[in-house]
Design a protein around this motif. Structure first.
Motif, PDB file in Angstrom:
ATOM      1  N   GLY A  65      54.365 -43.865   1.846  1.00 48.00           N
ATOM      2  CA  GLY A  65      54.006 -43.943   0.435  1.00 48.00           C
ATOM      3  C   GLY A  65      52.613 -44.483   0.182  1.00 48.00           C
ATOM      4  O   GLY A  65      52.017 -44.224  -0.865  1.00 48.00           O
ATOM      5  N   PHE A  66      52.064 -45.223   1.133  1.00 44.34           N
ATOM      6  CA  PHE A  66      50.714 -45.768   1.007  1.00 44.34           C
ATOM      7  C   PHE A  66      49.699 -44.664   0.714  1.00 44.34           C
ATOM      8  O   PHE A  66      48.769 -44.864  -0.065  1.00 44.34           O
ATOM      9  N   PHE A  67      49.884 -43.506   1.321  1.00 46.38           N
ATOM     10  CA  PHE A  67      48.917 -42.421   1.188  1.00 46.38           C
ATOM     11  C   PHE A  67      48.966 -41.753  -0.183  1.00 46.38           C
ATOM     12  O   PHE A  67      48.044 -41.042  -0.558  1.00 46.38           O
ATOM     13  N   PHE A  68      50.059 -41.970  -0.916  1.00 41.38           N
ATOM     14  CA  PHE A  68      50.222 -41.316  -2.210  1.00 41.38           C
ATOM     15  C   PHE A  68      50.145 -42.284  -3.376  1.00 41.38           C
ATOM     16  O   PHE A  68      50.318 -41.890  -4.518  1.00 41.38           O
ATOM     17  N   LYS A  69      49.847 -43.530  -3.065  1.00 37.77           N
ATOM     18  CA  LYS A  69      49.719 -44.525  -4.119  1.00 37.77           C
ATOM     19  C   LYS A  69      48.583 -44.112  -5.046  1.00 37.77           C
ATOM     20  O   LYS A  69      47.562 -43.610  -4.599  1.00 37.77           O
ATOM     21  N   ASP A  70      48.774 -44.318  -6.320  1.00 37.17           N
ATOM     22  CA  ASP A  70      47.777 -44.035  -7.363  1.00 37.17           C
ATOM     23  C   ASP A  70      47.641 -42.565  -7.717  1.00 37.17           C
ATOM     24  O   ASP A  70      46.736 -42.195  -8.449  1.00 37.17           O
ATOM     25  N   LEU A  71      48.516 -41.713  -7.206  1.00 28.74           N
ATOM     26  CA  LEU A  71      48.530 -40.320  -7.651  1.00 28.74           C
ATOM     27  C   LEU A  71      49.362 -40.247  -8.925  1.00 28.74           C
ATOM     28  O   LEU A  71      50.407 -40.881  -9.023  1.00 28.74           O
ATOM     29  N   GLU A  72      48.907 -39.488  -9.867  1.00 26.51           N
ATOM     30  CA  GLU A  72      49.698 -39.305 -11.077  1.00 26.51           C
ATOM     31  C   GLU A  72      50.778 -38.276 -10.821  1.00 26.51           C
ATOM     32  O   GLU A  72      50.734 -37.535  -9.836  1.00 26.51           O
ATOM     33  N   GLU A  73      51.754 -38.232 -11.703  1.00 26.20           N
ATOM     34  CA  GLU A  73      52.914 -37.371 -11.492  1.00 26.20           C
ATOM     35  C   GLU A  73      52.565 -35.910 -11.265  1.00 26.20           C
ATOM     36  O   GLU A  73      53.203 -35.237 -10.471  1.00 26.20           O
ATOM     37  N   ASP A  74      51.551 -35.400 -11.939  1.00 29.83           N
ATOM     38  CA  ASP A  74      51.233 -33.980 -11.777  1.00 29.83           C
ATOM     39  C   ASP A  74      50.558 -33.680 -10.446  1.00 29.83           C
ATOM     40  O   ASP A  74      50.439 -32.533 -10.054  1.00 29.83           O
ATOM     41  N   GLY A  75      50.137 -34.746  -9.723  1.00 33.63           N
ATOM     42  CA  GLY A  75      49.552 -34.563  -8.408  1.00 33.63           C
ATOM     43  C   GLY A  75      48.150 -33.988  -8.433  1.00 33.63           C
ATOM     44  O   GLY A  75      47.546 -33.795  -7.399  1.00 33.63           O
ATOM     45  N   ILE A  76      47.613 -33.718  -9.604  1.00 40.90           N
ATOM     46  CA  ILE A  76      46.278 -33.130  -9.700  1.00 40.90           C
ATOM     47  C   ILE A  76      45.272 -34.191 -10.149  1.00 40.90           C
ATOM     48  O   ILE A  76      44.299 -34.443  -9.483  1.00 40.90           O
ATOM     49  N   ARG A  77      45.543 -34.820 -11.259  1.00 38.18           N
ATOM     50  CA  ARG A  77      44.613 -35.834 -11.765  1.00 38.18           C
ATOM     51  C   ARG A  77      44.866 -37.133 -11.018  1.00 38.18           C
ATOM     52  O   ARG A  77      45.953 -37.656 -10.988  1.00 38.18           O
TER      53      ARG A  77
END
Length: 119
Positions: A65-77
């Protein structure tokens, strides 16, 4: 064209590698890849497969999960996190300070930013 999620994951790989003081060659060897491949991952030029990300997480001693921290739900912004080499070096230096000095340093830093909005 690179995907923003691949770029964000690459930045996280590089950030963690810097924080624990590994070279690209050292991390690549631990993950069983070439350092050129690691460079491509860190730049977001190549997408990291799930199994490779698992190996990198083990080598870097972080949860997936460390690698995906701070991604918004849409995965784009993406949240724009400052992951420059200078910021990483500052964090490393900060964490080597004794607790009392860190507390004093934070007080100084907070007083310097008073009235300044940081996003």
């Amino acid at each position: 064209m690179t995907h923003p999620v691949d770029v964000a994951v690459g930045r996280r790989i590089r950030f963690r590698r810097w924080m624990i003081g590994l070279t690209q060659q050292q991390l690549a060897a631990e993950a069983g890849i070439t350092f050129q491949q690691l460079q491509k991952y860190e730049q977001g030029a190549n997408r990291v497969s799930a199994s490779r990300l698992f190996e990198l997480a083990l080598a870097l001693k972080v949860p997936i999960g460390f690698f995906f921290k701070d991604l918004e739900e849409d995965g784009i912004r993406l949240e724009d996190i400052i992951l420059t080499k200078e910021a990483c070096e500052l964090l490393k230096a900060y964490h080597t300070l004794p607790e009392a000095v860190r507390s004093h340093f934070m007080g100084i830093a907070m007083s310097m930013t008073a009235g300044t909005e940081i996003e």
